[in-house]
Enzyme design. Structure first.
Site, PDB file in Angstrom:
ATOM      1  N   GLU A  21      -4.293 -28.126 -35.654  1.00 42.12           N
ATOM      2  CA  GLU A  21      -4.915 -29.329 -35.387  1.00 42.12           C
ATOM      3  C   GLU A  21      -4.462 -29.589 -33.814  1.00 42.12           C
ATOM      4  O   GLU A  21      -3.074 -29.227 -33.293  1.00 42.12           O
ATOM      5  CB  GLU A  21      -4.307 -30.603 -36.102  1.00 42.12           C
ATOM      6  CG  GLU A  21      -4.932 -31.891 -35.369  1.00 42.12           C
ATOM      7  CD  GLU A  21      -4.462 -32.975 -36.538  1.00 42.12           C
ATOM      8  OE1 GLU A  21      -4.806 -32.805 -37.605  1.00 42.12           O
ATOM      9  OE2 GLU A  21      -3.536 -33.642 -36.232  1.00 42.12           O
ATOM     10  N   PHE A  22      -5.424 -29.930 -32.920  1.00 48.53           N
ATOM     11  CA  PHE A  22      -5.330 -30.230 -31.611  1.00 48.53           C
ATOM     12  C   PHE A  22      -5.723 -31.828 -31.474  1.00 48.53           C
ATOM     13  O   PHE A  22      -6.557 -32.139 -31.980  1.00 48.53           O
ATOM     14  CB  PHE A  22      -5.827 -29.347 -30.790  1.00 48.53           C
ATOM     15  CG  PHE A  22      -5.712 -27.870 -30.968  1.00 48.53           C
ATOM     16  CD1 PHE A  22      -4.578 -27.188 -30.563  1.00 48.53           C
ATOM     17  CD2 PHE A  22      -6.266 -26.972 -31.710  1.00 48.53           C
ATOM     18  CE1 PHE A  22      -3.988 -26.052 -30.794  1.00 48.53           C
ATOM     19  CE2 PHE A  22      -6.032 -25.787 -31.921  1.00 48.53           C
ATOM     20  CZ  PHE A  22      -4.796 -25.330 -31.431  1.00 48.53           C
ATOM     21  N   PHE A  23      -5.227 -32.264 -30.226  1.00 49.24           N
ATOM     22  CA  PHE A  23      -5.907 -33.328 -29.835  1.00 49.24           C
ATOM     23  C   PHE A  23      -6.207 -33.652 -28.254  1.00 49.24           C
ATOM     24  O   PHE A  23      -5.465 -32.742 -27.610  1.00 49.24           O
ATOM     25  CB  PHE A  23      -4.568 -34.645 -30.055  1.00 49.24           C
ATOM     26  CG  PHE A  23      -3.392 -34.477 -29.185  1.00 49.24           C
ATOM     27  CD1 PHE A  23      -3.562 -35.016 -27.790  1.00 49.24           C
ATOM     28  CD2 PHE A  23      -2.282 -34.033 -29.767  1.00 49.24           C
ATOM     29  CE1 PHE A  23      -2.169 -35.125 -27.130  1.00 49.24           C
ATOM     30  CE2 PHE A  23      -1.177 -33.845 -29.160  1.00 49.24           C
ATOM     31  CZ  PHE A  23      -1.310 -34.268 -27.746  1.00 49.24           C
ATOM     32  N   HIS A  81     -12.114 -35.143 -36.586  1.00 49.40           N
ATOM     33  CA  HIS A  81     -11.846 -36.216 -37.290  1.00 49.40           C
ATOM     34  C   HIS A  81     -12.586 -37.129 -36.979  1.00 49.40           C
ATOM     35  O   HIS A  81     -13.280 -37.238 -35.917  1.00 49.40           O
ATOM     36  CB  HIS A  81     -10.494 -36.637 -36.654  1.00 49.40           C
ATOM     37  CG  HIS A  81      -9.336 -35.829 -37.226  1.00 49.40           C
ATOM     38  ND1 HIS A  81      -7.875 -36.350 -37.217  1.00 49.40           N
ATOM     39  CD2 HIS A  81      -9.151 -34.443 -37.646  1.00 49.40           C
ATOM     40  CE1 HIS A  81      -7.059 -35.024 -37.627  1.00 49.40           C
ATOM     41  NE2 HIS A  81      -7.622 -34.217 -37.937  1.00 49.40           N
ATOM     42  N   GLN A 190      -0.942 -35.924 -45.288  1.00 47.25           N
ATOM     43  CA  GLN A 190      -0.089 -36.311 -44.470  1.00 47.25           C
ATOM     44  C   GLN A 190       0.868 -35.269 -44.252  1.00 47.25           C
ATOM     45  O   GLN A 190       1.410 -34.692 -45.280  1.00 47.25           O
ATOM     46  CB  GLN A 190       0.273 -37.923 -44.766  1.00 47.25           C
ATOM     47  CG  GLN A 190       1.364 -38.296 -43.918  1.00 47.25           C
ATOM     48  CD  GLN A 190       1.192 -38.635 -42.696  1.00 47.25           C
ATOM     49  OE1 GLN A 190       0.776 -37.702 -41.895  1.00 47.25           O
ATOM     50  NE2 GLN A 190       0.926 -39.978 -42.285  1.00 47.25           N
ATOM     51  N   TYR A 290      -0.085 -29.161 -37.925  1.00 47.31           N
ATOM     52  CA  TYR A 290       0.074 -30.359 -36.944  1.00 47.31           C
ATOM     53  C   TYR A 290       0.583 -30.015 -35.675  1.00 47.31           C
ATOM     54  O   TYR A 290       1.934 -30.072 -35.333  1.00 47.31           O
ATOM     55  CB  TYR A 290       0.388 -31.633 -37.477  1.00 47.31           C
ATOM     56  CG  TYR A 290      -0.296 -32.261 -38.442  1.00 47.31           C
ATOM     57  CD1 TYR A 290      -1.387 -32.753 -38.425  1.00 47.31           C
ATOM     58  CD2 TYR A 290       0.526 -32.227 -39.967  1.00 47.31           C
ATOM     59  CE1 TYR A 290      -2.112 -33.300 -39.401  1.00 47.31           C
ATOM     60  CE2 TYR A 290      -0.339 -32.978 -40.913  1.00 47.31           C
ATOM     61  CZ  TYR A 290      -1.631 -33.331 -40.727  1.00 47.31           C
ATOM     62  OH  TYR A 290      -2.114 -33.683 -41.747  1.00 47.31           O
TER      63      TYR A 290
END
Length: 598
Positions: A21-23, A81, A190, A290
């Site tokens: 996961e990347f933001f 997302h 989560q 994450y």
């Protein structure tokens, strides 16, 4: 692009897989460097990657662009997302249409965190989404089976922190069942650290009388541990239980060496993966990382694990039918020249600015510069506790009192801090800070000057042993506009070689004695057999990004109160009529220089 479930179906029955996961980082430089990082990590061969969507759609454009780049340029199966709470239907529809036009076929449908305040729960016209199931139903009604849809699950039960005793995954099962019936194709959890609890959760799902969860992919979300403080912070924000064995393992090295914390974190995650894979009889064989846009720990975990170890792509090869290594690729040629071999070597060399991400400021050039997805702007405590702690201030003197009480240890948290108390180094300058806050300069960041302290010092130390650390004195505070005008005259009389400053208000008025490209290292360390490490720098990009967030926190605080209350009016006036000021004194040998100036 393939759907995630289609890719899973092509694997062997017990064949493990993993995803990243990347933001989108806050700064443009961070985004550019994240592209280089994703390219390197793509060669670890993840089954897919997730791109997060900032709270309230705050990163929607960046998220869509990054997702499209991952797919079209890097050949990665990509999942976007999408949060829906308090979002206009048009925003959702535009995002789905854009995702389809860019070839994205995987959506992780999330509720997102609702704003605080009772009136914010009531959707206005055009706001039709209260829960994730509403989003799942909408996607299916508009796009049929085009999208592969994932939904979230909570192995320890969903919690907002208001009543931890009610945190029980059994209470959430009806909602997960509803989302699954509405059309979910896979479930992603989560983050957690209690594998026993996860296995119990997985068994309960598989044995559910509805039969809905018997074969649906369940992918546990895992957080690599990069630093002790970030681990504690993230676990607290997500309300994840930390088993004593995990805490003891990290506490044993937390005060000695950041590198040892990272290595301990790698061992903890490797053990978790092994346990989950075996204790679920290989039913759970996918693991989602994450990454927080950090690469080194992930690479080391995959290198050490016997479960998810996977052959790397050969450097320079590209997935069939993609422009991964094409001369016509729009990726900058400098990125195209990057090579990859041993993750323990290449990734370490490319990730030097992430080795010791101490301090709030960090390095805006880093891909990891930004916020953890899903939390966005946060007050760090649930609404009921915030009201209990901060009451209903109606005068600026009430705000000053709150800041002073926090500095004196009489208040555990402020909207700009975390519920961990003051650091030991802040205690050293406590009297200086208290005096400033009593005068209405509300401090949100500070550090004393430091000249050549050993890296194993119990108060100031960080990094590998046998090194020395340094830091310049800095302070950051909110101040009324009229006081800022007086202060600005004094600051302008000082050379930038002595003092550097940045200041702005919520309207975007900006002042500084630094050039836009200037970079000011305020924390650095010198260690054996390493280049000088500068984990904390201040420059215009990072200050502007932080200022936007800092002023937004006043708005979040407002949301605790009725719209027509005196407190709401006070907080709004402060937000709109104050400046945020950051001052650094460059004479770190003279530890009292900044305070003498102030």
């Amino acid at each position: 692009m393939q759907k995630i479930t289609e890719k899973i179906s092509t694997l062997g029955q017990d064949e493990p897989f993993y995803s990243f996961e990347f933001f989108p980082p806050k700064t443009e430089t961070g985004v550019q460097n994240l592209v280089a990082r994703i390219r390197r990590m793509a060669q670890l061969n993840p089954l897919f990657v997730n791109i997060t969507w900032g709270a309230g759609g705050s990163t929607s454009t960046k998220s869509l662009d990054l997702a499209a780049l991952c797919y079209k340029e890097l050949g990665l199966t990509t999942c976007l997302h999408l949060t829906c709470t308090n979002m206009d239907k048009k925003v959702i529809d535009d995002a789905l249409l854009a995702a389809k036009s860019k070839g994205i076929r995987n959506i992780l449908a999330l509720r997102g965190d609702p704003p605080r305040g009772e009136e914010y729960w009531t959707p206005s016209e055009g706001q039709e989404f209260k829960h994730a199931v509403d989003l799942v139903k909408h996607i299916r009604s508009q796009y049929g089976d085009y999208f592969c849809i994932g939904v979230a699950a909570y192995p320890e039960g969903y919690a907002d922190g208001s009543n931890p005793e009610e945190q029980d995954f059994r209470l959430d099962l009806p909602y997960l069942e509803e989302k699954t019936r509405a059309g979910a194709d896979f479930i992603m959890t989560q983050l957690f650290f209690d594998t026993t609890q996860f296995v119990k959760f997985e068994n309960t799902l598989r044995e559910h009388p509805s039969g809905l969860f018997k074969s649906i992919p369940l992918i546990p979300g895992l957080l690599p541990i990069n630093t002790y403080q970030s681990f504690i912070r993230t676990a607290k924000l997500s309300h994840a239980h930390i088993p004593e064995s995990v805490l003891d393992r990290l506490n044993a090295v937390a005060s000695s060496d950041d590198e040892e914390v990272k290595q301990a974190g790698v061992d903890i995650l490797v053990s978790m993966i092994d346990q989950i894979y075996e204790k679920t009889n290989h039913r759970v064989r996918g693991f989602h990382f994450y990454t927080l846009n950090l690469e080194r720990s992930v690479a080391l975990i995959l290198d050490k694990s016997n479960v998810v170890k996977s052959p790397l792509r050969i450097a320079g090869s590209s997935p069939a039918g993609t422009a991964f290594d094409s001369a016509t690729s729009s990726i900058d040629s400098a990125l195209a020249s990057l090579k990859f071999s041993d993750p323990k070597v290449s990734m370490t060399a490319e990730a030097s600015w992430d080795d010791f991400p101490n301090g709030r400021w960090g390095d805006p050039r880093s891909p990891a510069y930004g916020e953890i997805d899903g939390y966005g702007i946060t007050l760090h405590v649930p609404a009921n506790r915030a009201l209990e702690l901060w009451g209903h201030p109606t005068e600026t003197s009430d705000i000053s009192d709150l800041f002073v009480k926090y500095l004196q240890g009489k208040l555990p948290v402020l909207p700009w801090s975390e519920e961990e108390g003051l650091s030991a180094e802040t205690k050293i300058i406590e009297s200086k800070l208290v005096a400033l806050n009593k005068q209405g300069l509300w401090t949100v960041a500070s550090q004393p000057a430091l000249n050549s302290v050993r890296s194993d010092d119990t108060v100031f130390g960080w990094g590998p042993p046998n090194g020395y650390v340094f830091q310049k004195a800095l302070i950051e505070f909110f101040v009324p506009a009229e006081t800022w005008l007086q202060l600005k005259k004094r600051l302008q009389s000082c050379s930038s070689d002595t003092l550097s400053y940045y200041a702005c208000n919520n309207q975007g008025d900006f002042f500084s004695n630094m050039n836009a490209q200037d970079v000011n290292a305020v924390t650095w360390g010198v260690f054996p057999n390493r280049e000088v490490v500068q984990p904390t720098i201040i420059e215009e990009q990072s200050f502007r990004a932080w200022a936007e967030e800092a002023f937004a926190i006043w708005t979040e605080w407002q949301h605790l109160y009725a719209k027509d209350s005196r407190t709401t009016e006070l907080l709004g006036n402060i937000r709109d009529n104050y400046f945020l000021v950051s001052i650094t004194h460059h004479d770190y040998v003279n530890t009292g220089a900044l305070w003498e100036f102030l």
